[in-house]
Design a protein around this motif. Structure first.
Motif, PDB file in Angstrom:
ATOM      1  N   ARG A  55       0.837  -1.214   0.000  1.00 56.37           N
ATOM      2  CA  ARG A  55       0.000   0.000   0.000  1.00 56.37           C
ATOM      3  C   ARG A  55       0.862   1.250   0.000  1.00 56.37           C
ATOM      4  O   ARG A  55       0.528   2.241  -0.644  1.00 56.37           O
ATOM      5  N   CYS A  56       1.950   1.214   0.748  1.00 57.50           N
ATOM      6  CA  CYS A  56       2.826   2.387   0.793  1.00 57.50           C
ATOM      7  C   CYS A  56       3.435   2.670  -0.574  1.00 57.50           C
ATOM      8  O   CYS A  56       3.545   3.826  -0.988  1.00 57.50           O
ATOM      9  N   VAL A  57       3.828   1.624  -1.274  1.00 54.49           N
ATOM     10  CA  VAL A  57       4.378   1.824  -2.621  1.00 54.49           C
ATOM     11  C   VAL A  57       3.330   2.516  -3.496  1.00 54.49           C
ATOM     12  O   VAL A  57       3.647   3.450  -4.250  1.00 54.49           O
ATOM     13  N   ALA A  58       2.084   2.070  -3.372  1.00 56.56           N
ATOM     14  CA  ALA A  58       1.011   2.711  -4.150  1.00 56.56           C
ATOM     15  C   ALA A  58       0.810   4.156  -3.709  1.00 56.56           C
ATOM     16  O   ALA A  58       0.592   5.044  -4.552  1.00 56.56           O
ATOM     17  N   LEU A  59       0.908   4.399  -2.409  1.00 57.24           N
ATOM     18  CA  LEU A  59       0.730   5.769  -1.909  1.00 57.24           C
ATOM     19  C   LEU A  59       1.894   6.668  -2.347  1.00 57.24           C
ATOM     20  O   LEU A  59       1.711   7.873  -2.552  1.00 57.24           O
ATOM     21  N   VAL A  60       3.061   6.074  -2.498  1.00 57.97           N
ATOM     22  CA  VAL A  60       4.197   6.843  -3.037  1.00 57.97           C
ATOM     23  C   VAL A  60       3.900   7.213  -4.484  1.00 57.97           C
ATOM     24  O   VAL A  60       4.060   8.368  -4.905  1.00 57.97           O
ATOM     25  N   LYS A  61       3.453   6.239  -5.254  1.00 59.38           N
ATOM     26  CA  LYS A  61       3.156   6.494  -6.679  1.00 59.38           C
ATOM     27  C   LYS A  61       2.067   7.542  -6.826  1.00 59.38           C
ATOM     28  O   LYS A  61       2.080   8.352  -7.747  1.00 59.38           O
ATOM     29  N   ALA A  62       1.119   7.529  -5.905  1.00 56.98           N
ATOM     30  CA  ALA A  62       0.008   8.480  -5.963  1.00 56.98           C
ATOM     31  C   ALA A  62       0.389   9.856  -5.412  1.00 56.98           C
ATOM     32  O   ALA A  62      -0.413  10.786  -5.463  1.00 56.98           O
ATOM     33  N   GLY A  63       1.590   9.944  -4.878  1.00 54.10           N
ATOM     34  CA  GLY A  63       2.022  11.236  -4.327  1.00 54.10           C
ATOM     35  C   GLY A  63       1.509  11.518  -2.932  1.00 54.10           C
ATOM     36  O   GLY A  63       1.711  12.611  -2.404  1.00 54.10           O
ATOM     37  N   GLU A  64       0.884  10.533  -2.320  1.00 57.04           N
ATOM     38  CA  GLU A  64       0.367  10.768  -0.961  1.00 57.04           C
ATOM     39  C   GLU A  64       1.441  10.574   0.096  1.00 57.04           C
ATOM     40  O   GLU A  64       1.334  11.103   1.190  1.00 57.04           O
ATOM     41  N   ILE A  65       2.451   9.778  -0.223  1.00 59.01           N
ATOM     42  CA  ILE A  65       3.648   9.706   0.619  1.00 59.01           C
ATOM     43  C   ILE A  65       4.756  10.400  -0.156  1.00 59.01           C
ATOM     44  O   ILE A  65       5.094   9.968  -1.262  1.00 59.01           O
ATOM     45  N   VAL A  66       5.285  11.475   0.386  1.00 60.30           N
ATOM     46  CA  VAL A  66       6.349  12.190  -0.319  1.00 60.30           C
ATOM     47  C   VAL A  66       7.705  11.621   0.087  1.00 60.30           C
ATOM     48  O   VAL A  66       7.869  11.071   1.173  1.00 60.30           O
ATOM     49  N   GLY A  67       8.653  11.746  -0.827  1.00 60.42           N
ATOM     50  CA  GLY A  67      10.017  11.338  -0.500  1.00 60.42           C
ATOM     51  C   GLY A  67      10.314   9.875  -0.737  1.00 60.42           C
ATOM     52  O   GLY A  67      11.472   9.474  -0.775  1.00 60.42           O
ATOM     53  N   GLY A  68       9.284   9.065  -0.871  1.00 60.65           N
ATOM     54  CA  GLY A  68       9.506   7.655  -1.153  1.00 60.65           C
ATOM     55  C   GLY A  68       9.828   6.839   0.080  1.00 60.65           C
ATOM     56  O   GLY A  68       9.947   7.365   1.189  1.00 60.65           O
ATOM     57  N   ILE A  69       9.935   5.548  -0.127  1.00 67.84           N
ATOM     58  CA  ILE A  69      10.228   4.622   0.965  1.00 67.84           C
ATOM     59  C   ILE A  69      11.237   3.582   0.494  1.00 67.84           C
ATOM     60  O   ILE A  69      11.470   3.423  -0.701  1.00 67.84           O
ATOM     61  N   ASP A 110      -2.273   2.596  12.155  1.00 72.21           N
ATOM     62  CA  ASP A 110      -2.899   3.896  11.892  1.00 72.21           C
ATOM     63  C   ASP A 110      -1.860   5.009  11.991  1.00 72.21           C
ATOM     64  O   ASP A 110      -1.698   5.828  11.081  1.00 72.21           O
ATOM     65  N   ARG A 111      -1.167   5.011  13.119  1.00 73.52           N
ATOM     66  CA  ARG A 111      -0.219   6.104  13.365  1.00 73.52           C
ATOM     67  C   ARG A 111       1.033   5.961  12.507  1.00 73.52           C
ATOM     68  O   ARG A 111       1.675   6.947  12.173  1.00 73.52           O
ATOM     69  N   MET A 112       1.371   4.740  12.148  1.00 67.38           N
ATOM     70  CA  MET A 112       2.504   4.529  11.243  1.00 67.38           C
ATOM     71  C   MET A 112       2.166   5.093   9.854  1.00 67.38           C
ATOM     72  O   MET A 112       2.974   5.804   9.240  1.00 67.38           O
ATOM     73  N   THR A 113       0.979   4.792   9.382  1.00 66.27           N
ATOM     74  CA  THR A 113       0.570   5.311   8.078  1.00 66.27           C
ATOM     75  C   THR A 113       0.492   6.831   8.118  1.00 66.27           C
ATOM     76  O   THR A 113       0.953   7.526   7.190  1.00 66.27           O
ATOM     77  N   ALA A 114      -0.066   7.344   9.186  1.00 63.67           N
ATOM     78  CA  ALA A 114      -0.173   8.798   9.320  1.00 63.67           C
ATOM     79  C   ALA A 114       1.206   9.447   9.334  1.00 63.67           C
ATOM     80  O   ALA A 114       1.410  10.536   8.786  1.00 63.67           O
ATOM     81  N   GLU A 115       2.172   8.769   9.944  1.00 62.80           N
ATOM     82  CA  GLU A 115       3.530   9.314   9.965  1.00 62.80           C
ATOM     83  C   GLU A 115       4.093   9.402   8.549  1.00 62.80           C
ATOM     84  O   GLU A 115       4.654  10.431   8.153  1.00 62.80           O
ATOM     85  N   LEU A 116       3.925   8.327   7.795  1.00 61.31           N
ATOM     86  CA  LEU A 116       4.473   8.325   6.430  1.00 61.31           C
ATOM     87  C   LEU A 116       3.784   9.372   5.563  1.00 61.31           C
ATOM     88  O   LEU A 116       4.369   9.888   4.611  1.00 61.31           O
ATOM     89  N   MET A 117       2.544   9.695   5.908  1.00 59.72           N
ATOM     90  CA  MET A 117       1.818  10.705   5.136  1.00 59.72           C
ATOM     91  C   MET A 117       1.952  12.095   5.758  1.00 59.72           C
ATOM     92  O   MET A 117       1.298  13.038   5.307  1.00 59.72           O
TER      93      MET A 117
END
Lengths: 359, 324
Positions: A55-69, A110-117
């Motif tokens: 999911r994080c990879v998808a969120l990176v591609k979507a621009g919702e997680i900046v900076g990448g993982i 929840d809080r881990m995802t929120a941190e990445l976002m």
């Protein structure tokens, strides 16, 4: 390979009611006094990390997680197996590829995802992101952006445990690249010299960024720890139960004053070093090599050990957890720019701003 | 009144804090023997569990202290050589200093990095003679440079008690200095608060470390021609801008004597801040090491690269002649 997993048929029936996902207290995976790991709980942790990362990879591609993982996909059995052998009061230091360790040690998805976002509800209130995710209350002293940097920190935390008369242990995760960092080798010396309860877990995923272990490491990886008098072993890092068994032996010895240990967990990084690879033309391994490396999948290995219906149920539960986590993160507030310097000092000291106040 | 030596003051501060707080411990090289003359006798009093001699692994034991601090300890690390601070810059600037912000306030790292004998020690040449306080100030480490034995005591005690990492660089040139003090009056000094070491009305001299005493001497020598105020920031970072502004806005003139390299050094920052925000009636001056200096070995060359009190006299006279 030391500590082969025990006969699965001899394992006590641990398929009782689930006591909660690893985001709560993770008690289902932390029964060092029980006969063995809970196979369902181990699968659950692996599955949670796998799907979290996808999911994080998808969120990176979507621009919702900046900076990448740095995706942990393929290495989940290491985090799951090691952390299943730990107690809540044990400590870990993690790496730039740290999501798996942080989740396996019990951080709230929840809080881990929120941190990445980058949300205020994140583990670090949006101040750390992927490479610095921490939950100090759960003994997670942080992912770390510098290779090998966590080893001396964990070693110092282990010293503090001894000083406190506690039998907690510290675990330092790092990759194969870190065994060429001087500070890691210095830490081996301190840990062995002072018989500290620290476990060094080297996740050998075959590559330090793009360079192969063969090209970068002279001698052997466990040989480096052994040279300092630290018991060192190599374990199948694709097998969570093997990792668990090896970890438990090391941790129990450390708790009893037996000093440090070193585990090389042989694993494979299924995805990119960092998500920028998805957009760049970096080529350092062939498709055939990747396919060969992915042939043994820690999720399938552990999944095959549990009943089909358990696997399906866990999969559904994980999807629900992650759906909720992404929703939670998206619904959470972004930080106020005026708070950019909050937490810079523990004492609350406010530094000067970047422009003169009279300008 | 008894005479208190500078290094004895540091020992006293360590000893008092070790006695007061069981979480305080000391790491470093040769500290049980006390090669730097600061930790002598501590192991006999506080035991080897708290006074820990380390292998020559500066990078590991610096972050080791971070790990101990994250678990509730208040470690002090003694470094024998100022240039070792370059070796552990990663562990201090990039790890310990960043934990509070990066964790969103979850973690604090109360470690004190003590360098007794920072700056030039005559004849110790290029790799033992740095004075890196501007470097730490630049990255935001709380950084103190005590100018007297009583300040050394008070600032080291405060550094140990502070919840953030603090760098304490004591000038080698101050190591043999003494001060008559009432020992009962030794007390913690707040970080970030400077003080006027000598009052004056015509020009403010900002002096750091061993230059404070020299600046006061120069001020006395020039007393017939100019009234010099000497401002000792005590803490290089966070700098006491309020205290400096109070002085400079009164005198309107500013000279800085600073043992940093010139480029991006403390002197540059003080002059820039004064130019932007304070009332100056004449262009300010700074006396520093040269840009990017490496102190050469031979005595004449070493001296030529260090700020000198004669340069301070000239700068004060120049600044007082000039008007905007």
């Amino acid at each position: 390979m030391p500590n082969p997993p025990g006969d699965p048929t001899a394992r006590p029936d641990t398929d009782g009611p689930e006591t909660g996902s690893p985001d709560t207290d993770g008690s289902d995976t932390r029964r060092p006094d029980a006969g063995g790991p809970d196979p369902v709980a181990l699968y659950r942790t692996i599955r949670l990390i796998r799907r979290f990362e996808e999911r994080c990879v998808a969120l990176v591609k979507a621009g919702e997680i900046v900076g990448g993982i740095h995706p942990y996909i393929g290495q989940e059995a290491v985090a799951a197996g090691v952390c299943a052998a730990l107690r809540p009061d044990d400590l870990i230091t993690s790496t730039h590829r740290g999501h798996g360790h942080v989740l396996a040690k019990g951080a709230d998805p929840d809080r881990m995802t929120a941190e990445l976002m980058g949300r205020t509800t994140g583990l670090n209130k949006g101040r750390g992101g992927s490479m610095h995710a921490a939950d100090v209350g759960l003994g997670i002293l942080g992912a770390n952006g510098i290779v090998g940097a966590g080893a001396p920190i964990a070693t110092g935390a282990a010293w503090a445990a001894v000083r406190a008369g506690a039998d907690r242990v510290a675990v330092s995760f790092f990759g194969d690249g870190a065994v060429s960092q001087g500070v890691v080798l210095e830490s081996f010396n301190l840990a062995s010299l002072w018989r500290l309860p620290v476990l060094f877990v080297c996740e050998n995923n075959g590559y330090s960024s793009t360079a192969t272990v063969e090209d970068m490491v002279a001698g052997s990886i466990p040989g480096r720890a052994a040279a300092f008098g630290i018991p060192a072993a190599t374990v199948d890092g694709m097998d969570a139960e093997a990792v668990f068994a090896a970890t438990r032996e090391c941790v129990e010895r450390a708790r009893q004053g037996g000093g440090p240990a070193f585990l090389e967990c042989r694993t494979y990084r299924f995805d990119a070093h960092h998500t920028w690879e998805h957009r760049s033309f970096v080529r350092y391994r062939t498709q055939e090599q990747v396919e060969e490396g992915r042939r043994r999948d820690p999720m399938d290995i552990q999944g095959a050990r549990i009943a089909e219906e358990d696997r399906a149920r866990v999969d559904d539960e994980v999807e629900a957890i992650l759906d909720a986590a992404v929703r939670f993160a998206r619904d959470s507030p972004k930080p106020d720019p005026s708070e950019a310097l909050d937490f810079l000092y523990a004492t609350g000291l406010r530094p000067r701003a970047g422009v003169t106040t009279s300008a | 009144m008894p005479k208190l030596g500078y290094l004895t003051a540091l020992t006293r501060a360590l000893s008092d804090e070790l006695a007061r707080d069981p979480d305080v411990c000391v790491f470093g090289e040769d500290i049980r023997v006390g090669v730097a003359n600061v930790t002598k006798g501590l192991v006999q009093r506080f035991g080897p569990e708290r006074i820990v001699d380390t292998p020559l692994s500066e990078q590991a034991f610096t972050s080791f202290a971070t790990g101990a601090a994250l678990s509730g300890h208040r470690p002090v690390i003694e470094f024998q050589i100022p240039s070792l601070m370059f070796l552990v810059f990663e562990q201090i600037a990039n790890q310990a200093h960043k934990f509070s912000l990066m964790t969103g306030g979850q973690a604090k790292v109360p470690v004190t990095y003590l360098v007794p004998g920072s700056g030039s020690r005559t004849g110790w040449a290029g790799q033992h003679s740095d004075q890196p306080y501007s470097l730490f100030a630049h990255v935001g480490l709380k950084t103190v440079v005590p100018s007297s034995p009583a300040d050394a005591y008070g600032l080291l005690v405060s550094a140990i008690r502070d919840d953030d990492p603090v760098v304490v660089l004591t000038p080698a040139a101050s190591s043999m200095s003494f001060q008559s003090v009432n020992l009962d009056e030794l007390a913690p000094l707040p970080l970030g608060v400077g003080h006027v070491a000598r009052s004056g009305t015509d020009v403010t001299v900002v002096a750091v470390g061993h230059f404070v005493g020299q600046a006061v001497e120069v001020a006395e020598e020039l007393a017939d021609e100019v009234s010099v105020e000497v401002f000792d920031p005590r803490t290089v970072y966070p700098f006491d801008w309020h205290g400096l502004a109070e002085s400079v806005n009164r005198t309107g003139r500013l000279v800085v004597i600073d043992d940093s390299n010139r480029f991006c050094g403390l002197g540059a920052e003080v002059v820039a801040a004064a130019a932007e925000e304070m009332r100056l009636v004449a262009p300010p001056r700074r006396i520093t090491r040269p840009d990017g200096a490496v102190l050469p070995f031979a005595l004449e060359l070493d001296r030529a690269a260090q700020p000198h009190r004669d340069q301070l006299v000239t700068a004060i006279q120049q600044v007082c002649k000039e008007n905007r």
